[in-house]
Design a protein around this motif. Structure first.
Motif, mmCIF file in Angstrom:
data_model
loop_
_atom_site.group_PDB
_atom_site.id
_atom_site.type_symbol
_atom_site.label_atom_id
_atom_site.label_comp_id
_atom_site.label_asym_id
_atom_site.label_seq_id
_atom_site.Cartn_x
_atom_site.Cartn_y
_atom_site.Cartn_z
ATOM 1 N N SER A 165 0.789 -1.226 0.000
ATOM 2 C CA SER A 165 0.000 0.000 0.000
ATOM 3 C C SER A 165 0.820 1.275 0.000
ATOM 4 N N ASN A 166 2.018 1.239 0.532
ATOM 5 C CA ASN A 166 2.746 2.483 0.746
ATOM 6 C C ASN A 166 4.148 2.456 0.150
ATOM 7 N N GLN A 167 4.265 2.001 -1.068
ATOM 8 C CA GLN A 167 5.583 1.979 -1.682
ATOM 9 C C GLN A 167 6.014 3.402 -1.994
ATOM 10 N N PRO A 168 7.144 3.847 -1.462
ATOM 11 C CA PRO A 168 7.518 5.257 -1.553
ATOM 12 C C PRO A 168 8.079 5.637 -2.924
ATOM 13 N N ASP A 169 7.826 6.873 -3.303
ATOM 14 C CA ASP A 169 8.474 7.456 -4.473
ATOM 15 C C ASP A 169 9.636 8.313 -3.963
ATOM 16 N N SER A 170 10.552 7.675 -3.243
ATOM 17 C CA SER A 170 11.591 8.405 -2.532
ATOM 18 C C SER A 170 12.915 8.320 -3.273
ATOM 19 N N LYS A 171 13.836 9.177 -2.855
ATOM 20 C CA LYS A 171 15.185 9.140 -3.370
ATOM 21 C C LYS A 171 16.066 8.353 -2.402
ATOM 22 N N GLN A 172 17.131 7.818 -2.924
ATOM 23 C CA GLN A 172 18.041 7.044 -2.095
ATOM 24 C C GLN A 172 18.734 7.960 -1.088
ATOM 25 N N LEU A 173 18.696 7.573 0.187
ATOM 26 C CA LEU A 173 19.337 8.367 1.232
ATOM 27 C C LEU A 173 20.851 8.218 1.194
ATOM 28 N N PHE A 174 21.298 6.989 0.921
ATOM 29 C CA PHE A 174 22.727 6.678 0.862
ATOM 30 C C PHE A 174 22.848 5.338 0.154
ATOM 31 N N ASN A 175 23.810 5.201 -0.718
ATOM 32 C CA ASN A 175 23.946 3.962 -1.477
ATOM 33 C C ASN A 175 24.741 2.938 -0.675
ATOM 34 N N MET A 176 24.049 1.896 -0.194
ATOM 35 C CA MET A 176 24.715 0.862 0.597
ATOM 36 C C MET A 176 25.422 -0.182 -0.265
ATOM 37 N N SER A 177 25.191 -0.151 -1.574
ATOM 38 C CA SER A 177 25.871 -1.103 -2.459
ATOM 39 C C SER A 177 27.323 -0.673 -2.629
ATOM 40 N N GLY A 178 28.242 -1.544 -2.239
ATOM 41 C CA GLY A 178 29.653 -1.213 -2.312
ATOM 42 C C GLY A 178 30.156 -0.419 -1.129
ATOM 43 N N TYR A 179 29.303 -0.204 -0.125
ATOM 44 C CA TYR A 179 29.697 0.581 1.040
ATOM 45 C C TYR A 179 30.597 -0.240 1.955
ATOM 46 N N ALA A 180 31.697 0.350 2.356
ATOM 47 C CA ALA A 180 32.632 -0.294 3.276
ATOM 48 C C ALA A 180 32.538 0.409 4.630
ATOM 49 N N ALA A 181 31.928 -0.243 5.596
ATOM 50 C CA ALA A 181 31.827 0.319 6.939
ATOM 51 C C ALA A 181 33.196 0.299 7.619
ATOM 52 N N PRO A 182 33.398 1.113 8.654
ATOM 53 C CA PRO A 182 34.686 1.105 9.358
ATOM 54 C C PRO A 182 35.070 -0.286 9.851
ATOM 55 N N LYS A 183 36.367 -0.551 9.843
ATOM 56 C CA LYS A 183 36.876 -1.865 10.232
ATOM 57 C C LYS A 183 36.542 -2.184 11.696
ATOM 58 N N ILE A 184 36.286 -3.458 11.952
ATOM 59 C CA ILE A 184 36.054 -3.946 13.318
ATOM 60 C C ILE A 184 37.021 -5.111 13.521
ATOM 61 N N ASP A 185 38.092 -4.902 14.251
ATOM 62 C CA ASP A 185 39.110 -5.947 14.360
ATOM 63 C C ASP A 185 38.558 -7.209 15.009
ATOM 64 N N THR A 186 37.856 -7.044 16.122
ATOM 65 C CA THR A 186 37.202 -8.177 16.776
ATOM 66 C C THR A 186 35.700 -7.936 16.746
ATOM 67 N N VAL A 187 34.971 -8.783 16.040
ATOM 68 C CA VAL A 187 33.532 -8.587 15.831
ATOM 69 C C VAL A 187 32.770 -9.178 17.018
ATOM 70 N N ARG A 188 32.019 -8.329 17.692
ATOM 71 C CA ARG A 188 31.241 -8.744 18.862
ATOM 72 C C ARG A 188 29.810 -9.011 18.423
ATOM 73 N N ILE A 189 29.321 -10.227 18.691
ATOM 74 C CA ILE A 189 28.079 -10.714 18.086
ATOM 75 C C ILE A 189 27.032 -11.029 19.144
ATOM 76 N N GLY A 190 25.778 -10.738 18.806
ATOM 77 C CA GLY A 190 24.634 -11.182 19.588
ATOM 78 C C GLY A 190 23.721 -12.015 18.712
ATOM 79 N N TYR A 191 23.311 -13.186 19.204
ATOM 80 C CA TYR A 191 22.465 -14.099 18.434
ATOM 81 C C TYR A 191 21.037 -14.082 18.976
ATOM 82 N N ILE A 192 20.074 -13.982 18.068
ATOM 83 C CA ILE A 192 18.666 -14.052 18.448
ATOM 84 C C ILE A 192 18.048 -15.274 17.773
ATOM 85 N N GLY A 193 17.515 -16.187 18.588
ATOM 86 C CA GLY A 193 16.896 -17.400 18.051
ATOM 87 C C GLY A 193 17.847 -18.577 18.110
#
Length: 466
Positions: free
Chosen positions: A30-58
């Motif tokens: 019902s509400n598919q937006p006619d919006s512009k992309q806020l930021f392109n996440m394709s090819g985005y490299a987030a800052p490095k995390i040397d030790t990845v701290r994880i939480g599991y749900i389920g």
């Protein structure tokens, strides 16, 4: 015609679907937006995390397998586990402590998992819950500043898909759907072969999830509150991504091409309602399912891409037939197919003409085009396991990308566009297999996004522990 105008004309306000009033709201159309992309996440490299701290749900079937795999990776810390069933959370914590981790457990209420997402010492939330919880949990976790890895499908409505994209772009947090089949060995092989031109121009691809899990749908000890039987009251391709994910990467969907529209049809249900009616006579827990409509045994969905390629997907989890996760590539110079499996040890079939190549030629081609990730981690992955090793390859690659600040192989646009096939197929089935457009979650950036990097020129330094 804009999408909102199309949906209004199509009469989505009143569709009878799967034994309930399938309004546009229930499918999220019902509400598919006619919006512009806020930021392109394709090819985005987030800052490095040397030790990845994880939480599991389920901590059900998928979650319990995930924590068994993660203990084999260096530079990770499991900070918490959550499950609505206290015993499952407690057992998971015990297993992890034996492997050198010290997680907190969260349970006892339907929203106890939020406390895990709220922690300041967690980088990644790994979600392995029933389908209807995937998108709400992923969205909340990103809003709390966490990267997300979420089991398939990532969402069950179009609205949820758009919301995931919006939040990922706004927070610049990764939202990766855990489509493990993209890391199966033959699928990785054909992706590398496609990149190097073995198939020529890809014309047509096929994928499927045909898996007889009929009995387990009715087993209360295996499905919390019979959640998957509830899901099968929807009628469409409810589980499209195992077949779609690998072929979408081969076609560079969202990275050079996009899925344009689909049509879908389902057979009648010849088994589920009859079984539910039978069980309802002697078990009160099944009375709520008696007389209700269920998904047809076989669904077939066909998709056309903007560049004129075609995709065929199938879904059947109730018929008594051999397992098939069909993976077929057809190009102007060659073809490949996995399933039905050959009787020998060869993992699939390849062709550069009118016949499949012989075993010795297949093995030579397999050696020539072996992907870099298989060369580096393949044998270790087979030893650790997880659907033959592909689950471990997926986890290793995810952690390695986060540690090295690399773009993920699957981004939020993949999660949304692969998952959205489910509600769109429901609409098509309910409307005599009429076609429906597939949203462009990239808002046009698919034309310039780069294909998934499979070279491993960067990273690849995450160690595996025995």
């Amino acid at each position: 015609m804009k999408k909102r105008e199309f949906l209004k004309i199509a009469g989505l306000g009143s569709i009878g679907l799967a034994g309930r009033d399938a309004t546009s709201a229930s499918l999220g159309l019902s509400n598919q937006p006619d919006s512009k992309q806020l930021f392109n996440m394709s090819g985005y490299a987030a800052p490095k995390i040397d030790t990845v701290r994880i939480g599991y749900i389920g901590m059900g079937n998928r979650g319990s397998g995930a924590i068994k795999r993660i203990v084999h990776l260096a530079n990770v810390q499991v900070k918490g586990v959550a499950d609505i069933v206290p015993e499952k959370a407690t057992n998971a914590k015990k297993q992890l402590m034996e492997a050198g981790h010290n997680p907190e457990s969260y349970s006892g209420s339907a929203d106890s998992w939020k406390k895990l997402c709220d922690r300041d010492d967690v980088d990644l939330i790994y979600i392995c819950t029933p389908w209807n919880l995937h998108a709400p949990m992923a969205i909340y976790a990103m809003e709390q500043g966490k990267h997300v890895a979420v089991e398939i499908p990532a969402a069950t409505t179009v609205d949820e898909c758009w919301k995931m994209v919006e939040v990922s772009e706004k927070t610049k947090k990764h939202c990766m759907m855990l489509e493990n089949c993209c890391y199966d060995f033959f699928e990785l092989l054909t992706l590398n072969m496609a990149r190097q031109g073995f198939f020529g121009e890809i014309v047509h691809v096929e994928g499927a999830y045909i898996h007889d899990i009929f009995d387990s749908l009715f087993q209360k000890d295996k499905r919390f509150e019979l959640w998957r039987l509830k899901e099968n009251q929807r009628n469409g391709n409810l589980y499209p991504t195992h077949g779609l994910g690998p072929v979408a990467q081969i076609l560079d969907i969202n990275r050079g091409d996009k899925m344009d529209y689909l049509v879908s049809t389902s057979s009648n249900d010849f088994m589920l309602q009859a079984k539910a009616n039978e069980l309802a006579v002697k078990d009160p827990d099944f009375k709520r399912f008696a007389g209700k409509s269920f998904r047809g045994n076989m669904n077939t969905t066909t998709i056309k891409t903007s560049k004129g390629k075609t995709i065929m997907l199938q879904h059947d989890v109730s018929s008594p037939r051999p397992y098939s996760r069909l993976h077929l590539i057809s190009g102007t110079k060659g073809a490949a197919q996995k399933y039905p499996l050959p009787e020998n040890e060869i993992s699939g079939r390849l062709a550069h003409g009118h016949e499949w190549v012989k075993d010795n030629e297949f093995k030579a081609l397999e050696q020539k085009y072996q992907p870099e990730i298989v060369k580096r981690v393949g044998e270790l992955a087979k030893k650790v396991g997880g659907h033959g090793g592909m689950d471990f390859l997926m986890d290793w690659r995810l952690i390695d990308c986060l540690r090295n600040g690399l773009p993920l192989d699957q981004d939020v646009y993949d999660a949304a566009s692969w998952s959205v096939i489910s509600p769109l197929s429901e609409w098509s089935v309910a409307n005599k297999s009429n076609s429906i457009d597939i949203p462009d979650f990239t808002n046009g950036s698919w034309k310039k996004n780069k294909p998934v990097d499979i070279t491993l020129k960067e990273g690849g330094n995450t160690e595996v522990k025995s």
